[in-house]
Each structure stands twice: as structure tokens, then as C-alpha cells.
Design an enzyme around this catalytic site. Structure first.
Site, PDB file in Angstrom:
ATOM      1  N   ASP A 260      17.698  57.151  16.901  1.00  0.00           N
ATOM      2  CA  ASP A 260      19.036  57.225  17.491  1.00  0.00           C
ATOM      3  C   ASP A 260      19.851  56.036  16.984  1.00  0.00           C
ATOM      4  O   ASP A 260      19.351  54.919  16.906  1.00  0.00           O
ATOM      5  CB  ASP A 260      18.895  57.176  19.021  1.00  0.00           C
ATOM      6  CG  ASP A 260      20.247  57.151  19.724  1.00  0.00           C
ATOM      7  OD1 ASP A 260      21.225  57.672  19.131  1.00  0.00           O
ATOM      8  OD2 ASP A 260      20.325  56.617  20.847  1.00  0.00           O
TER       9      ASP A 260
ATOM     10  N   ASP B 142      22.858  57.287  22.544  1.00  0.00           N
ATOM     11  CA  ASP B 142      22.852  58.409  23.492  1.00  0.00           C
ATOM     12  C   ASP B 142      21.433  58.915  23.779  1.00  0.00           C
ATOM     13  O   ASP B 142      21.253  59.900  24.494  1.00  0.00           O
ATOM     14  CB  ASP B 142      23.757  59.552  23.018  1.00  0.00           C
ATOM     15  CG  ASP B 142      23.265  60.206  21.732  1.00  0.00           C
ATOM     16  OD1 ASP B 142      22.250  59.729  21.169  1.00  0.00           O
ATOM     17  OD2 ASP B 142      23.889  61.186  21.287  1.00  0.00           O
TER      18      ASP B 142
ATOM     19  N   ASP C 215      19.552  61.085  15.429  1.00  0.00           N
ATOM     20  CA  ASP C 215      20.696  61.687  14.748  1.00  0.00           C
ATOM     21  C   ASP C 215      20.584  61.535  13.232  1.00  0.00           C
ATOM     22  O   ASP C 215      19.686  60.868  12.725  1.00  0.00           O
ATOM     23  CB  ASP C 215      22.007  61.077  15.283  1.00  0.00           C
ATOM     24  CG  ASP C 215      21.904  59.571  15.471  1.00  0.00           C
ATOM     25  OD1 ASP C 215      21.445  58.902  14.518  1.00  0.00           O
ATOM     26  OD2 ASP C 215      22.245  59.062  16.567  1.00  0.00           O
TER      27      ASP C 215
ATOM     28  N   ASP D  22      11.182  79.919   9.948  1.00  0.00           N
ATOM     29  CA  ASP D  22      10.562  80.030  11.269  1.00  0.00           C
ATOM     30  C   ASP D  22      10.012  81.446  11.512  1.00  0.00           C
ATOM     31  O   ASP D  22      10.696  82.436  11.212  1.00  0.00           O
ATOM     32  CB  ASP D  22      11.648  79.716  12.315  1.00  0.00           C
ATOM     33  CG  ASP D  22      11.092  79.468  13.695  1.00  0.00           C
ATOM     34  OD1 ASP D  22      10.262  78.562  13.843  1.00  0.00           O
ATOM     35  OD2 ASP D  22      11.503  80.187  14.636  1.00  0.00           O
TER      36      ASP D  22
ATOM     37  N   GLU E 295       6.646  79.953   8.014  1.00  0.00           N
ATOM     38  CA  GLU E 295       5.729  79.788   9.141  1.00  0.00           C
ATOM     39  C   GLU E 295       5.277  81.195   9.524  1.00  0.00           C
ATOM     40  O   GLU E 295       6.093  82.032   9.917  1.00  0.00           O
ATOM     41  CB  GLU E 295       6.422  79.124  10.329  1.00  0.00           C
ATOM     42  CG  GLU E 295       5.440  78.840  11.459  1.00  0.00           C
ATOM     43  CD  GLU E 295       6.068  78.797  12.838  1.00  0.00           C
ATOM     44  OE1 GLU E 295       5.520  78.128  13.720  1.00  0.00           O
ATOM     45  OE2 GLU E 295       7.110  79.452  13.050  1.00  0.00           O
TER      46      GLU E 295
ATOM     47  N   HIS F 253       5.844  69.765  14.909  1.00  0.00           N
ATOM     48  CA  HIS F 253       6.498  69.573  16.202  1.00  0.00           C
ATOM     49  C   HIS F 253       5.957  70.494  17.297  1.00  0.00           C
ATOM     50  O   HIS F 253       6.415  70.412  18.431  1.00  0.00           O
ATOM     51  CB  HIS F 253       7.998  69.799  16.029  1.00  0.00           C
ATOM     52  CG  HIS F 253       8.295  71.215  15.632  1.00  0.00           C
ATOM     53  ND1 HIS F 253       7.920  71.741  14.412  1.00  0.00           N
ATOM     54  CD2 HIS F 253       8.881  72.228  16.306  1.00  0.00           C
ATOM     55  CE1 HIS F 253       8.261  73.012  14.354  1.00  0.00           C
ATOM     56  NE2 HIS F 253       8.853  73.336  15.495  1.00  0.00           N
TER      57      HIS F 253
HETATM   58  O1  TEU Z   1       7.031  78.477  16.397  1.00  0.00           O
HETATM   59  C1  TEU Z   1       6.440  79.728  16.345  1.00  0.00           C
HETATM   60  C2  TEU Z   1       5.260  79.905  17.153  1.00  0.00           C
HETATM   61  O2  TEU Z   1       4.441  80.757  16.891  1.00  0.00           O
HETATM   62  C3  TEU Z   1       5.146  79.097  18.360  1.00  0.00           C
HETATM   63  O3  TEU Z   1       4.956  79.969  19.418  1.00  0.00           O
HETATM   64  C4  TEU Z   1       4.030  78.196  18.228  1.00  0.00           C
HETATM   65  O4  TEU Z   1       2.861  78.912  17.961  1.00  0.00           O
HETATM   66  C5  TEU Z   1       3.934  77.509  19.528  1.00  0.00           C
HETATM   67  O5  TEU Z   1       4.968  76.601  19.599  1.00  0.00           O
HETATM   68  C6  TEU Z   1       2.663  76.801  19.673  1.00  0.00           C
HETATM   69  O6  TEU Z   1       2.474  76.775  21.028  1.00  0.00           O
HETATM   70  C7  TEU Z   1       8.310  78.365  15.883  1.00  0.00           C
HETATM   71  C8  TEU Z   1       8.796  76.953  16.025  1.00  0.00           C
HETATM   72  O7  TEU Z   1       7.995  76.106  15.249  1.00  0.00           O
HETATM   73  C9  TEU Z   1       8.820  76.590  17.472  1.00  0.00           C
HETATM   74  O8  TEU Z   1       9.171  75.250  17.675  1.00  0.00           O
HETATM   75  C10 TEU Z   1       9.800  77.501  18.151  1.00  0.00           C
HETATM   76  O9  TEU Z   1       9.762  77.269  19.526  1.00  0.00           O
HETATM   77  C11 TEU Z   1       9.483  78.954  17.881  1.00  0.00           C
HETATM   78  O10 TEU Z   1       9.216  79.230  16.523  1.00  0.00           O
HETATM   79  C12 TEU Z   1      10.670  79.804  18.243  1.00  0.00           C
HETATM   80  O11 TEU Z   1      11.695  79.596  17.335  1.00  0.00           O
HETATM   81 CA    CA Z   2      22.228  59.675  18.845  1.00  0.00          CA
END
Ligand code: TEU
Ligand code: CA
Length: 586
Positions: A20, A24, A28, A197, A250, A319
Site C-alpha cells: 500500500d 488506505d 496498489d 481463470d 487455470e 492466492h
Molecule cells: O479459482 C477457481 C477455483 O476452482 C476455486 O474454486 C479454487 O479451487 C478455490 O479457490 C480453492 O478453494 C479461481 C480463482 O483463482 C479464485 O480466486 C476465484 O475465487 C474463482 O476462480 C472464481 O473466479
Molecule cells: Ca492503497
């Protein structure tokens, strides 16, 4: 011929939690720019940004309300252009997250589609109910119903994720046109590709009831359908092929066969895939039911995919997944050793390596103590669902603690100052309290740190044809040991990984100096000394790199004695190589 994206290391940024700059409490784009020099120094060639588009943040940006903009939380389009430019100056490329299975329910398309007569109605999947219930029996990825009833139009819409994430209707050719446009918009601004995604669930072949499953009833109607292959081929031909870019998809629930169909170079669809099988080896059926980590199962899965797919997207963290050192390593006494072992694993596999922010300093799972410290929509949904199913409170909490995505979304730990140097305000998600011990600043100057081990491994990989282009040959698995070779033309390297907290002898013929069996007794439990005791003959294999303090590169001919210390990771050169090497001390 190798492509540039096969030679680079990718670094994933989850912008909310990176840096950040305006107090906030939210990371960013200017915060990313601040750290470009450090990322360059680490050796990364590509940054993947998790979504930075405008979004109501029901799922932290994976619910997009404007594909052509930047969320004000992250900055402006000018900041984005500056990031692309500044990264470019350092020879770093940027790829963006492309979330096209669904939008936000606040996207103008969806708002308009609520009207039955709107031309946008057909951008989404609206259906009347059946006997006063949802149109079918499907269930969502986030453990809830996947149909939401809309009073105004008297119909339901489909959402495979949260209810604020309505699925786009990929049977509608207009949706494809819109997405082509979005992709061109960003490619024209200078980005180098997309992380796509949940890309293998776009096309829903039918909306019939699904076979009942513990999770994701309905899957067989949308998982890797021919319609999706067709869409990918169009996007490739009509958009991506006109730019110097790449895609990483993915892909959920793929097998080696379906993965091959999505990413083999001959198919002209995606360039590589994030697959999940290795991440599922420590769970029973779904991630909420953890099973004890087994290095053998984990290694077996990695080996299988290394051999099945020509070019993998290799990752141990992102993530959505808990921290790898807490999960596959040991975040207690062998924290540094095991984080480096995982680094060596990642950087010595065949394929493009992906590092998630904080992984390079060995950040661990979040130490939260209650649901109120958790933000993730998925965690809250599952917690609620488990309550409905009468799971005892202690069990529910254990599930969330081990598997919540917030484990990995805590702010990056930059230094030992307030909020770990992430923000001068109140961070959007708590900082892990171990930041005074685990932080970037303390590791940057320490040659023995995890971060500098990553730097060394990245440099080693980028200078090594074997590591970049070599084939993967499994050697042994078992008793915590995972060993494999990489081979390219006349060259070869052997990688030995000890996933256990005990010293272990590696039984591979021709690997260790002779007559060193007895070392097991003397060396066990006394790290750092094994190398010294070894036979000095340089006809044996010498470590090129180790996460322990061994003499490396055959400089003094310290041959490997066959004993790996707890969580030790070693790369051995081939004997032939050493013999002909200049450093031979004959
Ligand atoms: O994740 C896809 C997905 O299959 C998720 O359900 C993942 O397996 C789960 O987060 C694990 O518990 C993608 C993104 O990486 C995720 O951050 C998003 O929430 C999701 O798509 C929906 O866009
Ligand atoms: Ca910020």
C-alpha cells in the site's frame, strides 16, 4: 525452439496484499512499481497480476464490473500504463488475470440482463424454476446453491461461484465478441498475456440435472466441453496469435488426457495449464477434509504430470492455496531448510515456474484465531454450510484454519516496522504476527536467506539448458525422498530432496561416494558436516547447490556421501561433467 515464456520465472502478485502506498490499507499499483527493482534483482521475468479491474470485491476482484478499467483502490489507468512501462524498462513483462466464466452482478451487462426484454438477457444463463424450485440440481464451487432467484423477472440465473458472480452464457456468440475486444484492449496496452481463470468450464453443454456428487453436482455438463475447446481456438486464432503473448489456463479437474487436449502446442488452444492434482494429495475429496501430507503421494503426482505433459505451469502456492512451507514443508524447526527445499523443487521441474508473493521469504499460514479475522467469501460460505450440517464448532474452525484462502492473502511482510511495512493505515486483512522474524528486509542482505536462495536458484535455472529444456526422469520416491534427473543432450543434473525431518540415506546406485554407509550414524542429526567427511575423489558427484552449508561445485572435490540432512535439497552434477571440469583438483 524455446519461447520466451518458457525461459522466464513468473511471480504472482495479489495486488490487495502486496504494497500500500496511500495509507488506505489496500495494496496498489504504485506499490508494485516501488518493488520492481527488487523483483528484477530476484530474477523474475514476468509478473502475473491478480485482477485489478473495477469490482465490488465480493470475491476480491474475481467479480469484475468493468473489464476496461482499473479499480480506484489500485490506482488509475495511468498507473497501470506506468507499471507496464517501468516493468518493460527492466525487461519484465506483465500478464493479467482474465476472468470470463462470470462477471460481477454489478457489471452493466448483468444489470441490463435483469430485464427480460434486454438484448443483454442472453449474455447470462437465465431459466425459469421447476416446480417452484431451482432449474436443476447443480451445486456451486463455493458450497452453496448455484441458482439465484430474481423477483423482478421471475427467473433464476446460474452462478457456479458466489451469487454475485453470474456465469456468462458462452452459447451466445456476442459474449465471445465482447471478450475478444477486452483481450485486444489490454494486449494493445502492452501486456504479454493472460492467466485465464477457471477456463475449462466456460461452455455449458446442457442444463440437465447432474449426477449427485458430494461437491459440484452438475460438473459433467460443463467440464472441458467441446464448446470450450472451440472458444479457445477462436481466441487463439483471432486474437492471441496476432500478439507476442502467452496464456496460462487455470483448469479444474483435468486428467493428463484432457489437459493435453487443452494445452498441447499442436492443439493451438492454451500455452500451459495450472493443474490441481498435486495440490489435492493432502486432502480427502475436498480441501476442507485434510489428510496428512505424504511426500510420496505428492511426488508421485508431480512425476506423473511432468511425464504426461510437455510443458507444465509449475506452482506450489497461489492466492487460493495455503502457504507451501506450512503445508508441504515444516514451518517450525526446519522452516528455512524446507522453504528452500520447496524452492529447489519448483525451480528444477520442467515447465514455467510460478512464485507467489511472499513465498520467496517463506511466509507461513495466517495465525488467525477467529472467523471475524477472515474476509474470504468462500471461507464464510463453507463455515455456514458446515454449521447447517451440524459439524461441531471445533471441527469447523479446524477446517477453516487449515484451508482458508486468507492463509495466503495476508499482507506481504516487508520489514519489522508497523504492519510489516505494508501500510501506514489499517491493513484490509491482518498481518501475520511472525513478521518481525519473517520479512523481506532481514532477508535481502543475508546471503543465507530463503529469498537469496530463490535468487540463486533462479539464476542457476536461467543459465542452465538442462534445467530449462531438459527432460524429467524420475529416480526414486519413498521414505520422504524425492529424486529425479533432468537430462538434455549430453548433460544431466540429479535433484535429491529429503522431505523428512530425519537424515536419510539415498539409495541410488552410482550417486554417492563408496564406503560412506557408516556416515549415517555419524552425520545423522548433525547438519552441515556430512560434506566434510566425504571421500575426496572427484569421480563422484558433487553438489552444485545445496540448502545446507556444503562445499559445492566440486571446488574442493567434496563428493556427496549419500546422506541427506533433514529437509536437505541437493543438485548433483554428473561425474563426467566434474572430470572434465576445470576445477578438478587432480
Ligand atoms: O479459482 C477457481 C477455483 O476452482 C476455486 O474454486 C479454487 O479451487 C478455490 O479457490 C480453492 O478453494 C479461481 C480463482 O483463482 C479464485 O480466486 C476465484 O475465487 C474463482 O476462480 C472464481 O473466479
Ligand atoms: Ca492503497
Amino acid at each position: 525452439m524455446a519461447k520466451w515464456w518458457q525461459e522466464c520465472v513468473v511471480y504472482q502478485i495479489y495486488p490487495r496484499s502486496f504494497q500500500d502506498t496511500n495509507g488506505d490499507g489496500i495494496g496498489d499499483l504504485p506499490g508494485i512499481i516501488e518493488h520492481l527493482d527488487e523483483l528484477k534483482d530476484l530474477g523474475v521475468g514476468i509478473l502475473w497480476l491478480s485482477p485489478v479491474y473495477p469490482s465490488p470485491n465480493a470475491d476480491n476482484g474475481y467479480d469484475i464490473s468493468d473489464y476496461h478499467g482499473i479499480h480506484p483502490d489500485f490506482g488509475t489507468m495511468a498507473d497501470m500504463d506506468r507499471l507496464i512501462e517501468e516493468a518493460g524498462k527492466r525487461d519484465i513483462k506483465i500478464i493479467m488475470d482474465l476472468v470470463i466464466n462470470h462477471t460481477s452482478d454489478e457489471h452493466p451487462w448483468f444489470i441490463k440482463s435483469r430485464d427480460k426484454n434486454s438484448p443483454y438477457r442472453d449474455y447470462y444463463i437465465w431459466r425459469p424454476g421447476k416446480n417452484g424450485k431451482a432449474p436443476n440440481n447443480w451445486t456451486s464451487f463455493f458450497g452453496e446453491d448455484c441458482w439465484e432467484y430474481d423477483e423482478a423477472s421471475g427467473e433464476y440465473y446460474l452462478h457456479l461461484f458466489a451469487k454475485k458472480q453470474p456465469d456468462l452464457n458462452w452459447c451466445n456468440p456476442k459474449v465471445l465478441e465482447e471478450v475478444k475486444d477486452i483481450m485486444r484492449f489490454w494486449l494493445d496496452r502492452g501486456i504479454a498475456g493472460f492467466r485465464c481463470d477457471v477456463i475449462n468450464i466456460l461452455y455449458k453443454t446442457s442444463l440437465e440435472n447432474g449426477r449427485k456428487r458430494l461437491a459440484l453436482t452438475g460438473l459433467e455438463h460443463y467440464l472441458t466441453q467441446e464448446g470450450t475447446h472451440e472458444i479457445l481456438r477462436v481466441l487463439r486464432k483471432e486474437v492471441l496469435d496476432r500478439y507476442d503473448c502467452f496464456t496460462v489456463g487455470e483448469t479444474v479437474f483435468v486428467t493428463p488426457q484432457t489437459a493435453w487436449e487443452l494445452c498441447d502446442a499442436s492443439r493451438r488452444e492454451l500455452d500451459m495449464l495450472f493443474t490441481f492434482e498435486h495440490m489435492e494429495t493432502d486432502q480427502h475429496y475436498v480441501k476442507w477434509f485434510k489428510r496428512k501430507f505424504s511426500a510420496g503421494r505428492f511426488a508421485a503426482s508431480i512425476s506423473k504430470w511432468q511425464q504426461a505433459i510437455d510443458w507444465n505451469a509449475n506452482y506450489l502456492e497461489n492466492h487460493d492455496q495455503p502457504r507451501s512451507v506450512s503445508r508441504f514443508g515444516n514451518d517450525g524447526p526446519y522452516w528455512a531448510q524446507s522453504a528452500k527445499l520447496l524452492c529447489m523443487l519448483l525451480l528444477t521441474l520442467r515447465g514455467t515456474p510460478y512464485i507467489y508473493q511472499g513465498q520467496e521469504i517463506g511466509m507461513t499460514n495466517f495465525d488467525f484465531t477467529g472467523m471475524e479475522q477472515i474476509q474470504d467469501v468462500e471461507s464464510h460460505n463453507i463455515y455456514r454450510l458446515a454449521k447447517c450440517l451440524h459439524f461441531p464448532e471445533a471441527l469447523r474452525w479446524r477446517m477453516i484454519r487449515a484451508s482458508s484462502r486468507d492463509n495466503v492473502r495476508t499482507p506481504v511482510q516487508w520489514n519489522s516496522g508497523p504492519n510489516a511495512g505494508f501500510t501506514t493505515g489499517k491493513p484490509w486483512l491482518g498481518v501475520n504476527s511472525n513478521y518481525t522474524r519473517i520479512n523481506m528486509e532481514s532477508q535481502l542482505d543475508d546471503p543465507g536467506s530463503i529469498r537469496n536462495f530463490y535468487k540463486a536458484m533462479i539464476a542457476l535455472r536461467s543459465g542452465s539448458d538442462v534445467l530449462k529444456y531438459g527432460s524429467f526422469v524420475p529416480l526414486v520416491r519413498g521414505s520422504g525422498i524425492f529424486a529425479y534427473r533432468r537430462e538434455y543432450r549430453e548433460e544431466g543434473l540429479t535433484v535429491l530432496l529429503n522431505f523428512s525431518d530425519k537424515a536419510r540415506k539415498v539409495d541410488i546406485p552410482g550417486i554417492a561416494a563408496d564406503g560412506q554407509g557408516s556416515l549415517l550414524d555419524t552425520a545423522a542429526g548433525t547438519p552441515d558436516t556430512a560434506g566434510e567427511n566425504a571421500n575426496n575423489s572427484n569421480s563422484f558427484r558433487c553438489p552444485v547447490l545445496s540448502n545446507y552449508d556444503r562445499k559445492v561445485s566440486g571446488m574442493d572435490g567434496a563428493a556427496f556421501n549419500g546422506i541427506l540432512q533433514p529437509y536437505e535439497a541437493i543438485i548433483l552434477s554428473d561425474p563426467a561433467k566434474i572430470k572434465s571440469g576445470e576445477k578438478s583438483n587432480e
